[in-house]
Design an enzyme around this catalytic site. Structure first.
Site, PDB file in Angstrom:
ATOM      1  N   GLU A 147      10.176  -3.877 -14.820  1.00  0.00           N
ATOM      2  CA  GLU A 147      10.832  -4.701 -13.808  1.00  0.00           C
ATOM      3  C   GLU A 147       9.958  -5.910 -13.503  1.00  0.00           C
ATOM      4  O   GLU A 147      10.250  -6.663 -12.580  1.00  0.00           O
ATOM      5  CB  GLU A 147      11.111  -3.894 -12.547  1.00  0.00           C
ATOM      6  CG  GLU A 147       9.879  -3.292 -11.908  1.00  0.00           C
ATOM      7  CD  GLU A 147      10.193  -2.671 -10.565  1.00  0.00           C
ATOM      8  OE1 GLU A 147      10.142  -1.457 -10.485  1.00  0.00           O
ATOM      9  OE2 GLU A 147      10.492  -3.415  -9.614  1.00  0.00           O
TER      10      GLU A 147
ATOM     11  N   CYS B 200      12.092   0.847 -10.732  1.00  0.00           N
ATOM     12  CA  CYS B 200      11.201   1.862 -11.322  1.00  0.00           C
ATOM     13  C   CYS B 200      11.936   2.886 -12.170  1.00  0.00           C
ATOM     14  O   CYS B 200      11.312   3.716 -12.833  1.00  0.00           O
ATOM     15  CB  CYS B 200      10.451   2.593 -10.218  1.00  0.00           C
ATOM     16  SG  CYS B 200       9.454   1.507  -9.217  1.00  0.00           S
TER      17      CYS B 200
ATOM     18  N   HIS C 183       8.370  10.167  -9.009  1.00  0.00           N
ATOM     19  CA  HIS C 183       7.941   8.771  -8.999  1.00  0.00           C
ATOM     20  C   HIS C 183       6.936   8.598  -7.859  1.00  0.00           C
ATOM     21  O   HIS C 183       7.154   9.117  -6.761  1.00  0.00           O
ATOM     22  CB  HIS C 183       9.163   7.861  -8.801  1.00  0.00           C
ATOM     23  CG  HIS C 183       8.792   6.447  -8.493  1.00  0.00           C
ATOM     24  ND1 HIS C 183       7.961   5.714  -9.306  1.00  0.00           N
ATOM     25  CD2 HIS C 183       9.115   5.625  -7.447  1.00  0.00           C
ATOM     26  CE1 HIS C 183       7.797   4.507  -8.784  1.00  0.00           C
ATOM     27  NE2 HIS C 183       8.477   4.425  -7.656  1.00  0.00           N
TER      28      HIS C 183
HETATM   29  P1  HMG Z   1       2.329   1.215   6.489  1.00  0.00           P
HETATM   30  O1  HMG Z   1       2.226   0.019   7.340  1.00  0.00           O
HETATM   31  O2  HMG Z   1       1.084   1.644   5.766  1.00  0.00           O
HETATM   32  O3  HMG Z   1       2.937   2.454   7.286  1.00  0.00           O
HETATM   33  O4  HMG Z   1       3.434   0.955   5.402  1.00  0.00           O
HETATM   34  P2  HMG Z   1       2.312   3.363   8.424  1.00  0.00           P
HETATM   35  O5  HMG Z   1       1.624   2.538   9.449  1.00  0.00           O
HETATM   36  O6  HMG Z   1       3.414   4.271   8.856  1.00  0.00           O
HETATM   37  O7  HMG Z   1       1.155   4.215   7.701  1.00  0.00           O
HETATM   38  C1  HMG Z   1       1.379   4.958   6.567  1.00  0.00           C
HETATM   39  C2  HMG Z   1       0.826   6.358   6.800  1.00  0.00           C
HETATM   40  O8  HMG Z   1      -0.588   6.261   7.057  1.00  0.00           O
HETATM   41  C3  HMG Z   1       1.428   7.108   7.966  1.00  0.00           C
HETATM   42  O9  HMG Z   1       1.572   8.456   7.569  1.00  0.00           O
HETATM   43  C4  HMG Z   1       0.338   7.001   9.033  1.00  0.00           C
HETATM   44  O10 HMG Z   1       0.366   8.063   9.997  1.00  0.00           O
HETATM   45  C5  HMG Z   1      -0.876   7.113   8.165  1.00  0.00           C
HETATM   46  P3  HMG Z   1       3.047   9.131   7.556  1.00  0.00           P
HETATM   47  O11 HMG Z   1       3.522   9.118   8.943  1.00  0.00           O
HETATM   48  O12 HMG Z   1       3.893   8.222   6.703  1.00  0.00           O
HETATM   49  O13 HMG Z   1       2.818  10.473   6.992  1.00  0.00           O
HETATM   50  N1  HMG Z   1      -2.126   6.611   8.806  1.00  0.00           N
HETATM   51  C6  HMG Z   1      -3.293   7.235   8.706  1.00  0.00           C
HETATM   52  N2  HMG Z   1      -3.652   8.369   8.078  1.00  0.00           N
HETATM   53  C7  HMG Z   1      -4.981   8.724   8.153  1.00  0.00           C
HETATM   54  N3  HMG Z   1      -5.911   8.015   8.830  1.00  0.00           N
HETATM   55  C8  HMG Z   1      -5.588   6.871   9.471  1.00  0.00           C
HETATM   56  C9  HMG Z   1      -4.229   6.430   9.423  1.00  0.00           C
HETATM   57  N4  HMG Z   1      -3.557   5.367   9.922  1.00  0.00           N
HETATM   58  C10 HMG Z   1      -2.256   5.496   9.544  1.00  0.00           C
HETATM   59  N5  HMG Z   1      -6.523   6.167  10.119  1.00  0.00           N
HETATM   60  C11 HMG Z   1       4.966   1.419   3.613  1.00  0.00           C
HETATM   61  C12 HMG Z   1       3.902   1.990   4.529  1.00  0.00           C
HETATM   62  C13 HMG Z   1       5.473   2.504   2.711  1.00  0.00           C
HETATM   63  C14 HMG Z   1       6.115   0.880   4.489  1.00  0.00           C
HETATM   64  C15 HMG Z   1       4.337   0.254   2.814  1.00  0.00           C
HETATM   65  O14 HMG Z   1       3.249   0.733   2.050  1.00  0.00           O
HETATM   66  C16 HMG Z   1       5.330  -0.370   1.837  1.00  0.00           C
HETATM   67  O15 HMG Z   1       6.168  -1.192   2.198  1.00  0.00           O
HETATM   68  N6  HMG Z   1       5.203  -0.015   0.532  1.00  0.00           N
HETATM   69  C17 HMG Z   1       6.064  -0.577  -0.535  1.00  0.00           C
HETATM   70  C18 HMG Z   1       7.401   0.140  -0.617  1.00  0.00           C
HETATM   71  C19 HMG Z   1       7.286   1.533  -1.178  1.00  0.00           C
HETATM   72  O16 HMG Z   1       6.381   1.859  -1.909  1.00  0.00           O
HETATM   73  N7  HMG Z   1       8.275   2.365  -0.859  1.00  0.00           N
HETATM   74  C20 HMG Z   1       8.335   3.700  -1.386  1.00  0.00           C
HETATM   75  C21 HMG Z   1       9.769   4.163  -1.702  1.00  0.00           C
HETATM   76  S1  HMG Z   1      10.645   2.943  -2.676  1.00  0.00           S
HETATM   77  C22 HMG Z   1      10.074   3.213  -4.299  1.00  0.00           C
HETATM   78  O17 HMG Z   1       9.441   4.181  -4.569  1.00  0.00           O
HETATM   79  C23 HMG Z   1      10.425   2.170  -5.306  1.00  0.00           C
HETATM   80  C24 HMG Z   1       9.309   1.213  -5.681  1.00  0.00           C
HETATM   81  O18 HMG Z   1       8.361   1.873  -6.508  1.00  0.00           O
HETATM   82  C25 HMG Z   1       9.892  -0.018  -6.385  1.00  0.00           C
HETATM   83  C26 HMG Z   1      10.852   0.185  -7.517  1.00  0.00           C
HETATM   84  O19 HMG Z   1      11.651   1.092  -7.584  1.00  0.00           O
HETATM   85  O20 HMG Z   1      10.847  -0.700  -8.370  1.00  0.00           O
HETATM   86  C27 HMG Z   1       8.547   0.699  -4.469  1.00  0.00           C
END
Ligand code: HMG
Length: 400
Positions: A90, A122, A244
């Site tokens: 992609e 993906c 994935h």
């Molecule tokens: P974020 O700002 O890191 O989210 O964004 P957050 O603030 O909720 O933190 C993430 C986690 O870290 C949370 O845990 C927090 O509690 C934890 P959860 O509640 O989720 O279990 N956390 C901590 N843990 C330990 N110590 C600490 C601490 N602080 C916080 N001190 C987000 C996360 C996924 C939104 C961002 O990374 C993103 O936008 N990523 C890109 C999109 C993505 O990967 N999506 C996944 C599904 S879509 C997919 O798989 C397709 C893709 O591969 C593309 C394709 O298909 O081509 C992306």
């Protein structure tokens, strides 16, 4: 019935004969990114389940990584039987000419091979696998070379930045597979969702992170229900799960949700071995679930005859859940590569945050996607390099 048709053998088991991995030249340690971003490193290591990500050098791209992954397969098996090369990505480098044709040339494949590129975020690698299974089922004398290769790039300073990465997995699909026989039933789930996409004028993806997480889980549960309706295995008949992995915590979240949905007991430890490489490469999009498969085959010694579930999710969105049986003797075959993926990952050259940011910024200007004529600096130590652009055409070369 014509003579040629009547000479075809009957139905045979089809699946993955062999697979190999490549990644980018550089590695960015997420501790360094956390320090730069003023974030607790545990957020990346525990919260997202990632330790580092690969960063391609200026003379690397999806083509050089994909061809590098495929090269050992050609060296081990020759080109006998290969009549198709499917390149899933992609992060394509041309809107018209497929990366498959370029890889075909770099790998010295015969002219009697069809070459095409596939895209659905993906999910593309799994789409290529399924197409390959069909081609082989149609004529089991044929083999298909599948290459899944991607560079995951998000905006600097965005929430998605620590989930970037790069990598490629190539695999040969054929009859009487020696690694994994893919079972006929699969579960499907498609829905038009704007959770992640990359318009043609952008070098980085746009993403609604929260929506993407729920869309992923919906696709897994929908695929599971479809697989069950088509006579797929019961939860207790699945020995290992591979998902994935945009970031490894995503796979854990989805797996827990599946457990509740299917009434199955799950443990986070179930998935840990399959996380080993992805934690170090970051998201490799189409290659990610196959990188998980490589890790499992390399590091789990108790897979003879075991059933794997392999879930692929591509934003936008398409999910597919396949199952396969690991063939006895997989350890002997993977021994050829034993240590080689770990060695490849260890051999990457660390990149400082400032240099990574400069490289990242160059992609939105006259960077790797640009058609401006140029010579690229000689950096990669991989077997192929993206040498530059002449007359708007990308030039690739073998380095060794
Ligand atoms: P974020 O700002 O890191 O989210 O964004 P957050 O603030 O909720 O933190 C993430 C986690 O870290 C949370 O845990 C927090 O509690 C934890 P959860 O509640 O989720 O279990 N956390 C901590 N843990 C330990 N110590 C600490 C601490 N602080 C916080 N001190 C987000 C996360 C996924 C939104 C961002 O990374 C993103 O936008 N990523 C890109 C999109 C993505 O990967 N999506 C996944 C599904 S879509 C997919 O798989 C397709 C893709 O591969 C593309 C394709 O298909 O081509 C992306």
């Amino acid at each position: 019935m014509s003579e040629a048709t009547s000479a075809l053998p009957g139905p045979v088991p089809v699946g993955i004969l062999d697979l190999a991995v490549a990644t980018g030249h550089h590695v960015l340690d997420l501790d360094d990114l956390a320090a730069h971003n003023g974030v607790d490193p545990a957020k990346y290591h525990v919260g997202l389940g990632q330790d580092a990500f690969s960063v391609p050098a200026p003379d690397e791209d999806i083509v050089t990584m994909g061809a590098a992954a495929a090269l050992p397969l050609i060296e081990r098996h020759g080109v006998e039987g290969i009549r198709t090369v499917l390149f899933a990505t992609e992060s394509g480098v041309d809107q018209s000419k497929s990366a498959a044709v370029v890889a075909h040339g770099l790998l010295g494949l015969p002219s009697t091979v069809r070459a095409v590129e596939l895209k659905q975020a993906c999910y593309g690698g799994t789409a290529a696998l399924v197409a390959a299974l069909g081609i082989v089922a149609r004529d089991p004398r044929e083999r298909v070379l599948v290459i899944a290769s991607d560079v995951a790039r998000y905006d600097l300073d965005s929430a998605a930045e620590p989930t970037q990465g790069a990598g490629a997995v190539a695999f040969l699909v054929g009859a009487h597979p020696e690694l994994v026989e893919i079972e006929p039933a699969s579960g499907l789930f498609s829905a038009d969702v704007d959770d992640f996409w990359r318009p043609n004028d952008r070098s980085t993806a746009l993403v609604d992170g929260r929506l993407s997480v729920t869309a992923y889980v919906d696709a897994l549960l929908g695929s599971w229900d479809d697989l069950a309706a088509r006579g797929g295995p019961a939860p207790h008949e699945i020995d290992r799960w591979l998902h994935h992995q945009p970031f490894t915590k995503m796979a854990l979240k989805a797996h827990r949700a599946w457990g509740k949905h299917a009434g199955a007991e799950t443990s986070d430890d179930d998935l840990a071995t399959g996380f080993t490489y992805n934690r170090r490469t970051g998201n490799s999009y189409t290659a990610s679930v196959f990188l998980a498969l490589a890790a499992l085959l390399d590091l789990d010694d108790d897979l003879d005859g075991r059933r794997l579930a392999l879930f692929s999710y591509g934003s936008g969105s398409v999910g597919e859940l396949l199952t396969g049986i690991v063939k006895p003797g997989y350890r002997t075959l993977r021994r050829t590569d034993a240590g080689s993926v770990a060695a490849t990952l260890d051999a990457r050259t660390p990149i400082a945050v400032g240099d990574y940011r400069a490289l990242h910024a160059s992609h939105s200007g006259p960077g790797s996607a640009s058609s401006l004529d140029r010579e690229n600096p000689r950096v990669t130590t991989g077997p192929f390099r993206f040498a530059g652009v002449t007359g708007g055409a990308r030039r690739y070369e073998r380095t060794a």
